[in-house]
Structures are given as C-alpha cells and as structure tokens.
Motif scaffolding. Structure first.
Motif, PDB file in Angstrom:
ATOM      1  N   TRP A  12     -15.689   1.814   8.618  1.00 18.30           N
ATOM      2  CA  TRP A  12     -15.143   0.587   8.020  1.00 18.30           C
ATOM      3  C   TRP A  12     -14.618   0.890   6.619  1.00 18.30           C
ATOM      4  N   TYR A  13     -15.415   1.581   5.815  1.00 15.46           N
ATOM      5  CA  TYR A  13     -15.013   1.879   4.442  1.00 15.46           C
ATOM      6  C   TYR A  13     -13.829   2.846   4.415  1.00 15.46           C
ATOM      7  N   MET A  14     -13.899   3.898   5.218  1.00 11.92           N
ATOM      8  CA  MET A  14     -12.812   4.880   5.252  1.00 11.92           C
ATOM      9  C   MET A  14     -11.509   4.258   5.764  1.00 11.92           C
ATOM     10  N   GLY A  15     -11.603   3.295   6.651  1.00 14.89           N
ATOM     11  CA  GLY A  15     -10.400   2.610   7.124  1.00 14.89           C
ATOM     12  C   GLY A  15      -9.671   1.897   6.002  1.00 14.89           C
ATOM     13  N   HIS A  16     -10.435   1.265   5.128  1.00 17.16           N
ATOM     14  CA  HIS A  16      -9.819   0.588   3.983  1.00 17.16           C
ATOM     15  C   HIS A  16      -9.301   1.597   2.963  1.00 17.16           C
ATOM     16  N   ALA A  17     -10.043   2.677   2.742  1.00 22.72           N
ATOM     17  CA  ALA A  17      -9.572   3.721   1.829  1.00 22.72           C
ATOM     18  C   ALA A  17      -8.307   4.372   2.388  1.00 22.72           C
ATOM     19  N   ARG A  18      -8.271   4.590   3.700  1.00 26.65           N
ATOM     20  CA  ARG A  18      -7.090   5.179   4.343  1.00 26.65           C
ATOM     21  C   ARG A  18      -5.876   4.286   4.139  1.00 26.65           C
ATOM     22  N   SER A  19      -6.044   2.988   4.295  1.00 28.42           N
ATOM     23  CA  SER A  19      -4.934   2.052   4.069  1.00 28.42           C
ATOM     24  C   SER A  19      -4.454   2.115   2.632  1.00 28.42           C
ATOM     25  N   LEU A  20      -5.396   2.077   1.697  1.00 34.33           N
ATOM     26  CA  LEU A  20      -5.032   2.113   0.283  1.00 34.33           C
ATOM     27  C   LEU A  20      -4.305   3.407  -0.065  1.00 34.33           C
ATOM     28  N   ALA A  21      -4.674   4.504   0.572  1.00 29.90           N
ATOM     29  CA  ALA A  21      -4.059   5.803   0.285  1.00 29.90           C
ATOM     30  C   ALA A  21      -2.593   5.866   0.732  1.00 29.90           C
ATOM     31  N   MET A  22      -2.183   4.941   1.562  1.00 26.04           N
ATOM     32  CA  MET A  22      -0.807   4.919   2.067  1.00 26.04           C
ATOM     33  C   MET A  22       0.151   4.388   1.003  1.00 26.04           C
ATOM     34  N   SER A  23       1.439   4.510   1.273  1.00 33.23           N
ATOM     35  CA  SER A  23       2.439   3.878   0.411  1.00 33.23           C
ATOM     36  C   SER A  23       2.201   2.372   0.436  1.00 33.23           C
ATOM     37  N   PRO A  24       2.656   1.646  -0.583  1.00 40.65           N
ATOM     38  CA  PRO A  24       2.467   0.191  -0.573  1.00 40.65           C
ATOM     39  C   PRO A  24       3.006  -0.468   0.707  1.00 40.65           C
ATOM     40  N   ASP A  25       4.171  -0.045   1.175  1.00 37.96           N
ATOM     41  CA  ASP A  25       4.745  -0.641   2.386  1.00 37.96           C
ATOM     42  C   ASP A  25       3.857  -0.391   3.607  1.00 37.96           C
ATOM     43  N   ASP A  26       3.438   0.870   3.764  1.00 39.68           N
ATOM     44  CA  ASP A  26       2.604   1.212   4.913  1.00 39.68           C
ATOM     45  C   ASP A  26       1.225   0.566   4.819  1.00 39.68           C
ATOM     46  N   CYS A  27       0.689   0.505   3.616  1.00 40.29           N
ATOM     47  CA  CYS A  27      -0.606  -0.129   3.401  1.00 40.29           C
ATOM     48  C   CYS A  27      -0.563  -1.595   3.826  1.00 40.29           C
ATOM     49  N   CYS A  28       0.470  -2.290   3.396  1.00 39.96           N
ATOM     50  CA  CYS A  28       0.586  -3.711   3.751  1.00 39.96           C
ATOM     51  C   CYS A  28       0.724  -3.890   5.261  1.00 39.96           C
ATOM     52  N   ALA A  29       1.549  -3.066   5.882  1.00 42.31           N
ATOM     53  CA  ALA A  29       1.709  -3.158   7.340  1.00 42.31           C
ATOM     54  C   ALA A  29       0.382  -2.872   8.034  1.00 42.31           C
ATOM     55  N   ASP A  30      -0.338  -1.857   7.558  1.00 42.74           N
ATOM     56  CA  ASP A  30      -1.612  -1.479   8.165  1.00 42.74           C
ATOM     57  C   ASP A  30      -2.647  -2.594   8.033  1.00 42.74           C
ATOM     58  N   GLN A  31      -2.595  -3.326   6.935  1.00 43.52           N
ATOM     59  CA  GLN A  31      -3.565  -4.393   6.676  1.00 43.52           C
ATOM     60  C   GLN A  31      -3.104  -5.767   7.166  1.00 43.52           C
ATOM     61  N   GLY A  32      -1.942  -5.840   7.775  1.00 43.95           N
ATOM     62  CA  GLY A  32      -1.486  -7.102   8.336  1.00 43.95           C
ATOM     63  C   GLY A  32      -0.618  -7.943   7.419  1.00 43.95           C
ATOM     64  N   ASN A  33      -0.181  -7.388   6.291  1.00 41.33           N
ATOM     65  CA  ASN A  33       0.761  -8.050   5.387  1.00 41.33           C
ATOM     66  C   ASN A  33       0.285  -9.383   4.816  1.00 41.33           C
ATOM     67  N   TYR A  34      -0.997  -9.626   4.768  1.00 40.43           N
ATOM     68  CA  TYR A  34      -1.486 -10.919   4.286  1.00 40.43           C
ATOM     69  C   TYR A  34      -2.676 -10.691   3.355  1.00 40.43           C
ATOM     70  N   LEU A  35      -2.549 -11.085   2.118  1.00 45.17           N
ATOM     71  CA  LEU A  35      -3.631 -10.988   1.132  1.00 45.17           C
ATOM     72  C   LEU A  35      -4.171  -9.562   0.999  1.00 45.17           C
ATOM     73  N   VAL A  36      -3.301  -8.584   1.122  1.00 44.06           N
ATOM     74  CA  VAL A  36      -3.713  -7.185   1.187  1.00 44.06           C
ATOM     75  C   VAL A  36      -4.461  -6.749  -0.073  1.00 44.06           C
ATOM     76  N   ALA A  37      -3.891  -6.965  -1.234  1.00 44.68           N
ATOM     77  CA  ALA A  37      -4.519  -6.505  -2.479  1.00 44.68           C
ATOM     78  C   ALA A  37      -5.883  -7.159  -2.682  1.00 44.68           C
TER      79      ALA A  37
END
Length: 142
Positions: free
Chosen positions: A21-46
């Motif tokens: 669970w934790y690594m999944g969120h760290a993995r998303s954050l490690a992505m580019s902002p565009d990819d991170c948002c897509a990975d997190q569902g583009n809603y309230l990502v930050a």
C-alpha cells in the motif's frame, strides 16, 4: 458441501500488505506529475498523497524487524519532505486539471525525488516479498 473459511493473514502478510500500500503511493509520487495524476485517478491527488504518505505504517514501526535502518531513514526523509508541501500545493480541487496543477507545484519536486530513492532502497524488500508470495500455496476451492 464444505464451507470456505476466510484465511487470517499472518503477521508477515499484514506487513507486506502495508508495504504494498505504501510503496504504491510512493511509486505514484515518483512518476511525472501527469503520470502520477493518471495513476491516482486524477482526483484530489496531491491531498490524498499528502495524507496517505503520512499515515502510520509498519515500515516505520517495523514490528517484525524487516526494515533496515537505511530503509527507515528513506521513509522518514520522504515523510519529512511531504510534510513541507504547503496547503496551496495540495488544494484538493475536484478536477483533473486542478490535481495536475497541484502536482506540478515545485514543492512536490523533493518528495518526488525522495520517492524514487525510497523505491530503490526498498527493492530488496520488494524482492523478498515476491519470493514469499511465490512460495505461498494458492487457495483452491476444491
């Protein structure tokens, strides 16, 4: 007919679940902002990443002694950097554009860099987790 009883996770399975669970969120954050948002569902990502990455985790408490001091330090450094992200960079706007604008804020650069470092430092534990699950017998309904 035999009733199926749910399996109670072991302490190590619980640890690996928290790890994933934790690594999944760290993995998303490690992505580019565009990819991170897509990975997190583009809603309230930050706002969600801010909240989730600061939650209590067994990676800090380490009840099973699985985490090295270097790995604990990587979690601490990431969490400390996330705490520094100002509210303006996690406004929580309800649109994909607002989420992307938040994740493009310069204050997310250090956490993004440290998330990448964290993933590298935890690679051996990820490999151990993979090995653990490859040895675990799969459930059968027969």
């Amino acid at each position: 007919m035999t009733a199926l009883t749910p399996e109670v996770p072991t302490a190590l399975e619980s640890f690996y679940s928290d790890f994933d669970w934790y690594m999944g969120h760290a993995r998303s954050l490690a992505m580019s902002p565009d990819d991170c948002c897509a990975d997190q569902g583009n809603y309230l990502v930050a706002g969600e990443l801010f909240y989730f990455l600061l939650q209590p985790t067994q990676l800090v408490d380490d009840p099973l002694g699985q985490v090295t001091s270097e790995q604990k330090l990587a979690v601490k450094r990431l969490r400390d950097s996330v705490r520094l992200v100002p509210k303006e960079a996690r406004s929580g706007g309800p649109t994909a554009a607002e989420s992307l604008a938040d994740m493009r804020q310069p204050s997310w650069e250090l956490p993004r860099q440290l998330a990448n470092e964290l993933l590298t430092v935890f690679a051996p534990l990820a490999a151990a987790r993979d090995e653990f699950y490859s040895m675990k017998p799969s459930c059968s309904s027969t």
